[in-house]
Design a protein around this motif. Sequence first.
Motif, mmCIF file in Angstrom:
data_model
loop_
_atom_site.group_PDB
_atom_site.id
_atom_site.type_symbol
_atom_site.label_atom_id
_atom_site.label_comp_id
_atom_site.label_asym_id
_atom_site.label_seq_id
_atom_site.Cartn_x
_atom_site.Cartn_y
_atom_site.Cartn_z
ATOM 1 N N ILE A 274 1.000 -1.119 -0.122
ATOM 2 C CA ILE A 274 0.016 -0.153 -0.010
ATOM 3 C C ILE A 274 0.737 1.290 -0.171
ATOM 4 C CG2 ILE A 274 -1.702 1.341 1.342
ATOM 5 C CD1 ILE A 274 -2.672 -1.203 2.416
ATOM 6 N N THR A 275 0.691 2.059 -1.156
ATOM 7 C CA THR A 275 1.622 3.165 -1.023
ATOM 8 C C THR A 275 0.893 4.376 -1.011
ATOM 9 O OG1 THR A 275 1.332 3.352 -3.534
ATOM 10 C CG2 THR A 275 3.398 2.223 -2.853
ATOM 11 N N LEU A 276 1.403 5.325 -0.003
ATOM 12 C CA LEU A 276 0.533 6.624 0.076
ATOM 13 C C LEU A 276 1.574 7.638 0.003
ATOM 14 C CD1 LEU A 276 -1.625 7.403 3.173
ATOM 15 C CD2 LEU A 276 0.429 9.042 2.576
ATOM 16 N N PHE A 277 1.031 8.605 -0.704
ATOM 17 C CA PHE A 277 1.794 10.014 -1.244
ATOM 18 C C PHE A 277 0.945 11.053 -0.731
ATOM 19 C CE2 PHE A 277 1.992 13.440 -4.384
ATOM 20 C CZ PHE A 277 3.148 13.825 -4.270
ATOM 21 N N LYS A 278 1.605 12.001 -0.027
ATOM 22 C CA LYS A 278 1.014 13.152 0.493
ATOM 23 C C LYS A 278 1.416 14.516 -0.402
ATOM 24 C CE LYS A 278 -0.962 16.543 2.281
ATOM 25 N NZ LYS A 278 -2.274 16.994 1.588
ATOM 26 N N ASN A 279 0.649 15.031 -1.062
ATOM 27 C CA ASN A 279 0.879 16.144 -2.017
ATOM 28 C C ASN A 279 0.809 17.418 -1.018
ATOM 29 O OD1 ASN A 279 -0.073 18.533 -3.510
ATOM 30 N ND2 ASN A 279 -0.760 17.310 -4.962
ATOM 31 N N GLY A 280 2.067 17.993 -0.850
ATOM 32 C CA GLY A 280 1.953 19.272 -0.273
ATOM 33 C C GLY A 280 2.032 20.401 -0.937
ATOM 34 N N GLY A 281 2.359 20.238 -2.216
ATOM 35 C CA GLY A 281 2.375 21.308 -3.013
ATOM 36 C C GLY A 281 3.195 22.503 -2.645
ATOM 37 N N GLY A 282 4.368 22.391 -2.466
ATOM 38 C CA GLY A 282 5.054 23.660 -1.885
ATOM 39 C C GLY A 282 5.651 24.495 -3.003
ATOM 40 N N ALA A 283 5.869 25.788 -2.722
ATOM 41 C CA ALA A 283 6.083 26.720 -3.724
ATOM 42 C C ALA A 283 7.296 26.603 -4.675
ATOM 43 C CB ALA A 283 6.417 28.088 -2.915
ATOM 44 N N HIS A 284 8.194 25.556 -4.413
ATOM 45 C CA HIS A 284 9.134 25.182 -5.377
ATOM 46 C C HIS A 284 8.402 24.224 -6.594
ATOM 47 C CE1 HIS A 284 8.395 21.787 -2.921
ATOM 48 N NE2 HIS A 284 9.111 20.659 -3.458
ATOM 49 N N LEU A 285 7.491 23.581 -6.089
ATOM 50 C CA LEU A 285 6.602 22.951 -7.419
ATOM 51 C C LEU A 285 5.931 24.165 -8.137
ATOM 52 C CD1 LEU A 285 5.211 19.968 -5.166
ATOM 53 C CD2 LEU A 285 7.204 20.175 -6.584
ATOM 54 N N ASP A 286 5.352 25.004 -7.510
ATOM 55 C CA ASP A 286 4.703 26.259 -8.230
ATOM 56 C C ASP A 286 5.921 26.777 -9.181
ATOM 57 O OD1 ASP A 286 1.868 26.449 -7.406
ATOM 58 O OD2 ASP A 286 2.902 26.623 -5.270
ATOM 59 N N LEU A 287 7.059 27.020 -8.750
ATOM 60 C CA LEU A 287 8.064 27.664 -9.485
ATOM 61 C C LEU A 287 8.455 26.862 -10.631
ATOM 62 C CD1 LEU A 287 10.329 29.709 -10.052
ATOM 63 C CD2 LEU A 287 11.522 28.675 -8.172
ATOM 64 N N MET A 288 8.660 25.324 -10.310
ATOM 65 C CA MET A 288 8.857 24.552 -11.609
ATOM 66 C C MET A 288 7.842 24.623 -12.706
ATOM 67 S SD MET A 288 10.305 21.430 -9.359
ATOM 68 C CE MET A 288 11.354 21.561 -8.068
ATOM 69 N N VAL A 289 6.619 24.611 -12.142
ATOM 70 C CA VAL A 289 5.660 24.572 -13.193
ATOM 71 C C VAL A 289 5.296 26.039 -13.718
ATOM 72 C CG1 VAL A 289 3.202 24.140 -13.650
ATOM 73 C CG2 VAL A 289 4.502 22.718 -12.157
ATOM 74 N N ALA A 290 5.571 27.105 -13.101
ATOM 75 C CA ALA A 290 5.471 28.422 -13.427
ATOM 76 C C ALA A 290 6.526 28.655 -14.487
ATOM 77 C CB ALA A 290 5.702 29.275 -12.491
#
Length: 297
Positions: A274-290
């Motif tokens: 059973i794998t569990l992933f927590k999506n925290g959505g930090g600003a570094h991810l916003d920067l990568m996508v932006a």
Amino acid sequence: MTQIINYEAGDALLTWGKVTDAIAQGHSFPRADIGDTFLRRGPDTLLSRSAWIDGLGMLTKTATVIPANTPSIDGGVMLFGDQSGQLEAVIDFKLLTKWKTVGDSLLAAKLLAHDHVTRILVLGAGTVAGQLIDAFRTEWPDAEYVIWNHNPAKADALAKSKECVHATRLPKAVEGADIILGATMTIDPVLRGEWITPGTHVNLVGAYRADMREADDEVLRRSKIYVDSRATTLDHIGEMKIPLAKGVITPDDIKADYYDLPNGAFKRGTATDITLFKNGGGAHLDLMVARAIFEAM
């Protein structure tokens, strides 16, 4: 000159493959410097997140979350040049939030779900739930998509609009799911570990505050746990912070985050895990996508 990137212009240029690639490739750069600020007024939240990645630039994203409003979330985004520090773009908040949030979870599911996904359960019936369905269908187009929400009318409406199945009994829906996507605004957990069958991938998006959880302690105990970033989840979001404080799990139970992608640690183990992933959505991810959005314009 500063670019103003609206929703329609940016949305037309992106694909889920481009976004998941941008997130994965972004973690080959030096580790981000990040800073979060939360302000509260009862149930309302003002959340400001900033990130600086050497080679990608700087970003500040501010979100307002007012649950009594429809829509409940708004905000603004500024992207700055890495060397110049100049404001390069003002990006539509909803555009960036959609592609970052959902792309974050899609990348994890591609890496952690087993090879024969036939049924995907979505907890929640809001905007993010609908976006998750659209994105995951690009990877698993033939899977059955099932929706549950504490408000049956909202779940039924979303199920009809997305041609999905509306589940009224959550325990039964959980038992047969290969992937479970949590996209609720709940504070108290709705997903129980006793319901989950071996091999399931649990992907939690909804909790973003220190007092919020979608999954109970037993889910954590039974799972191999992954996060997008240890720095933005373990001490900040209730999904991780509360069970860590209670001793249900320890920091060593976190198998990997996306900064472990280059060393190969962010991957599924056995077929029955059973794998569990927590999506925290930090600003570094916003920067990568932006940055990917800006370069696509």
